[in-house]
Design an enzyme around this catalytic site. Structure first.
Site, PDB file in Angstrom:
ATOM      1  N   ASN A   8      -4.813   3.021 -13.336  1.00 56.52           N
ATOM      2  CA  ASN A   8      -3.697   1.709 -12.839  1.00 56.52           C
ATOM      3  C   ASN A   8      -2.425   2.668 -12.812  1.00 56.52           C
ATOM      4  O   ASN A   8      -2.096   3.207 -13.970  1.00 56.52           O
ATOM      5  CB  ASN A   8      -4.151   0.269 -13.976  1.00 56.52           C
ATOM      6  CG  ASN A   8      -2.582  -0.227 -12.995  1.00 56.52           C
ATOM      7  OD1 ASN A   8      -3.034  -0.705 -11.597  1.00 56.52           O
ATOM      8  ND2 ASN A   8      -1.911  -1.407 -13.722  1.00 56.52           N
ATOM      9  N   LEU A  48      -9.512  -8.038 -13.464  1.00 49.05           N
ATOM     10  CA  LEU A  48     -10.544  -7.678 -12.945  1.00 49.05           C
ATOM     11  C   LEU A  48     -11.315  -8.147 -15.092  1.00 49.05           C
ATOM     12  O   LEU A  48     -10.993  -7.628 -15.790  1.00 49.05           O
ATOM     13  CB  LEU A  48     -10.651  -6.220 -13.422  1.00 49.05           C
ATOM     14  CG  LEU A  48     -10.495  -6.016 -11.843  1.00 49.05           C
ATOM     15  CD1 LEU A  48     -10.512  -4.229 -11.327  1.00 49.05           C
ATOM     16  CD2 LEU A  48     -11.699  -6.200 -10.624  1.00 49.05           C
ATOM     17  N   MET A  94      -3.303  -7.317  -8.021  1.00 49.66           N
ATOM     18  CA  MET A  94      -2.882  -8.020  -7.767  1.00 49.66           C
ATOM     19  C   MET A  94      -3.913  -9.382  -8.322  1.00 49.66           C
ATOM     20  O   MET A  94      -4.199  -9.831  -9.396  1.00 49.66           O
ATOM     21  CB  MET A  94      -1.929  -9.061  -7.232  1.00 49.66           C
ATOM     22  CG  MET A  94      -0.603  -8.139  -6.826  1.00 49.66           C
ATOM     23  SD  MET A  94       0.633  -7.416  -9.040  1.00 49.66           S
ATOM     24  CE  MET A  94       1.715  -6.678  -7.821  1.00 49.66           C
ATOM     25  N   HIS A 131       1.506   1.391 -12.922  1.00 47.52           N
ATOM     26  CA  HIS A 131       2.129  -0.120 -13.942  1.00 47.52           C
ATOM     27  C   HIS A 131       3.854   0.493 -13.430  1.00 47.52           C
ATOM     28  O   HIS A 131       4.027   1.265 -14.382  1.00 47.52           O
ATOM     29  CB  HIS A 131       1.521  -0.141 -14.595  1.00 47.52           C
ATOM     30  CG  HIS A 131       2.605  -1.549 -15.641  1.00 47.52           C
ATOM     31  ND1 HIS A 131       2.133  -2.618 -15.226  1.00 47.52           N
ATOM     32  CD2 HIS A 131       3.792  -1.337 -16.238  1.00 47.52           C
ATOM     33  CE1 HIS A 131       3.681  -3.444 -15.991  1.00 47.52           C
ATOM     34  NE2 HIS A 131       4.274  -2.524 -16.470  1.00 47.52           N
ATOM     35  N   GLU A 177     -10.238  -4.229 -20.271  1.00 48.98           N
ATOM     36  CA  GLU A 177      -9.965  -5.760 -19.920  1.00 48.98           C
ATOM     37  C   GLU A 177      -8.702  -6.491 -20.672  1.00 48.98           C
ATOM     38  O   GLU A 177      -8.597  -7.395 -19.963  1.00 48.98           O
ATOM     39  CB  GLU A 177     -11.406  -6.547 -20.807  1.00 48.98           C
ATOM     40  CG  GLU A 177     -10.477  -6.644 -21.933  1.00 48.98           C
ATOM     41  CD  GLU A 177     -11.502  -5.479 -22.648  1.00 48.98           C
ATOM     42  OE1 GLU A 177     -12.047  -4.176 -22.419  1.00 48.98           O
ATOM     43  OE2 GLU A 177     -11.519  -5.710 -23.851  1.00 48.98           O
ATOM     44  N   ASP A 184      -3.093  -3.833 -18.883  1.00 50.14           N
ATOM     45  CA  ASP A 184      -2.124  -3.088 -18.771  1.00 50.14           C
ATOM     46  C   ASP A 184      -2.351  -2.081 -20.325  1.00 50.14           C
ATOM     47  O   ASP A 184      -1.369  -1.462 -20.914  1.00 50.14           O
ATOM     48  CB  ASP A 184      -0.663  -2.713 -18.751  1.00 50.14           C
ATOM     49  CG  ASP A 184      -0.176  -3.250 -17.664  1.00 50.14           C
ATOM     50  OD1 ASP A 184       0.654  -4.678 -17.397  1.00 50.14           O
ATOM     51  OD2 ASP A 184      -1.065  -3.132 -16.415  1.00 50.14           O
ATOM     52  N   GLU A 192       6.133   6.848  -9.260  1.00 50.14           N
ATOM     53  CA  GLU A 192       4.321   6.130  -8.751  1.00 50.14           C
ATOM     54  C   GLU A 192       3.893   7.283  -8.247  1.00 50.14           C
ATOM     55  O   GLU A 192       2.777   7.393  -7.773  1.00 50.14           O
ATOM     56  CB  GLU A 192       5.004   4.733  -7.902  1.00 50.14           C
ATOM     57  CG  GLU A 192       5.067   3.348  -9.382  1.00 50.14           C
ATOM     58  CD  GLU A 192       5.325   2.328  -8.901  1.00 50.14           C
ATOM     59  OE1 GLU A 192       4.276   2.042  -7.942  1.00 50.14           O
ATOM     60  OE2 GLU A 192       6.186   1.463  -9.172  1.00 50.14           O
ATOM     61  N   GLY A 211       0.399  -1.524   0.459  1.00 47.89           N
ATOM     62  CA  GLY A 211       0.350  -0.082   0.299  1.00 47.89           C
ATOM     63  C   GLY A 211       0.777   1.497   0.154  1.00 47.89           C
ATOM     64  O   GLY A 211       0.383   2.416   0.387  1.00 47.89           O
ATOM     65  N   ASN A 258       1.088   2.820  -3.057  1.00 45.46           N
ATOM     66  CA  ASN A 258       0.244   3.802  -3.777  1.00 45.46           C
ATOM     67  C   ASN A 258      -0.616   4.311  -2.621  1.00 45.46           C
ATOM     68  O   ASN A 258      -0.827   5.737  -3.576  1.00 45.46           O
ATOM     69  CB  ASN A 258       0.236   3.168  -4.649  1.00 45.46           C
ATOM     70  CG  ASN A 258       1.457   3.053  -5.698  1.00 45.46           C
ATOM     71  OD1 ASN A 258       1.912   4.539  -6.403  1.00 45.46           O
ATOM     72  ND2 ASN A 258       2.381   2.090  -5.429  1.00 45.46           N
TER      73      ASN A 258
END
Ligand code: GRF
Length: 201
Positions: A108, A94, A91, A110, A148, A151, A181, A13, A15
């Protein structure tokens, strides 16, 4: 009324912590309303508790696989009036079913400059191991919309980070977190929250 944000986590956590620390400064148009972890023991849950943010644990195991997991997740998000979702070290996969419920509302972080070192199998330390073994001189982080394709969504922000002589994957990961990040994710979250506010106006 600020945009209601849910942060989805699986691990340490850091981020999430960057987002919590950015509330009221970089993040002015949104409020972290809920943290959801798919891992019961994630330290990110401790961070949410310390910050007084409501948290939930939703696992595939307890909800009978991917479909049940996503149904429960959708229910929890709806109950909390969530308007945008930030994946922060999350992780779990979805499906299109899920991401279609929140078009241009899920982002998201990455830990590479997409399209390098991304997609199936590129997560956590594996990303930095791949960058080091390829021998790139510059890497970084990317915040993108989530669809979907792992990345695969439209890129929102990117930031470059130098690779240094003798870097190990762990040292490089930490530098990418600190220099990219933890800066990009709050910035991108604010951009999306502001757009949602404007759409509602
Ligand atoms: C790290 O590998 C980070 O680069 C990526 O997710 C992993 C865990 O991040 N974004 P966090 O400390 O749980 O935010």
């Amino acid at each position: 009324m600020k945009t209601k944000i849910a942060v989805l986590v699986s691990g340490g956590g850091t981020n999430l912590q960057a987002l919590i620390d950015a509330q009221g400064s970089v993040i002015a148009s949104g409020k972290i309303t809920l943290v959801v972890s798919n891992q019961p023991g994630a330290y990110a849950l401790e961070r949410a508790k310390k910050a007084g943010i409501a948290a939930a644990v939703v696992t595939k195991k307890e909800w009978g696989g991917q479909k049940g997991f996503e149904e429960k997740l959708k229910q929890v998000l709806k109950e909390n009036g969530i308007e945008m979702i930030v994946l922060a070290g999350f992780m779990a996969i979805l499906s299109k079913d899920f991401t279609d419920e929140y078009p241009q509302r899920i982002i998201n972080i990455h830990p590479s400059l997409i399209p390098s070192f991304c997609g199936e199998g590129f997560y956590g330390l594996h990303v930095h191991e791949a960058a080091l073994s390829y021998g790139v001189k510059v890497t970084g982080a990317t915040v993108h919309y989530v669809n979907e394709i792992p990345d695969g969504g439209k890129i929102i922000l990117q930031k470059a980070v130098e690779i240094q002589e003798g870097d190990t994957p762990e040292v490089l990961q930490r530098r990418v977190m600190e220099q990219a990040e933890w800066i990009l994710l709050p910035q991108a979250t604010e951009l999306v929250c502001r757009r949602i506010q404007e759409e509602k106006a």
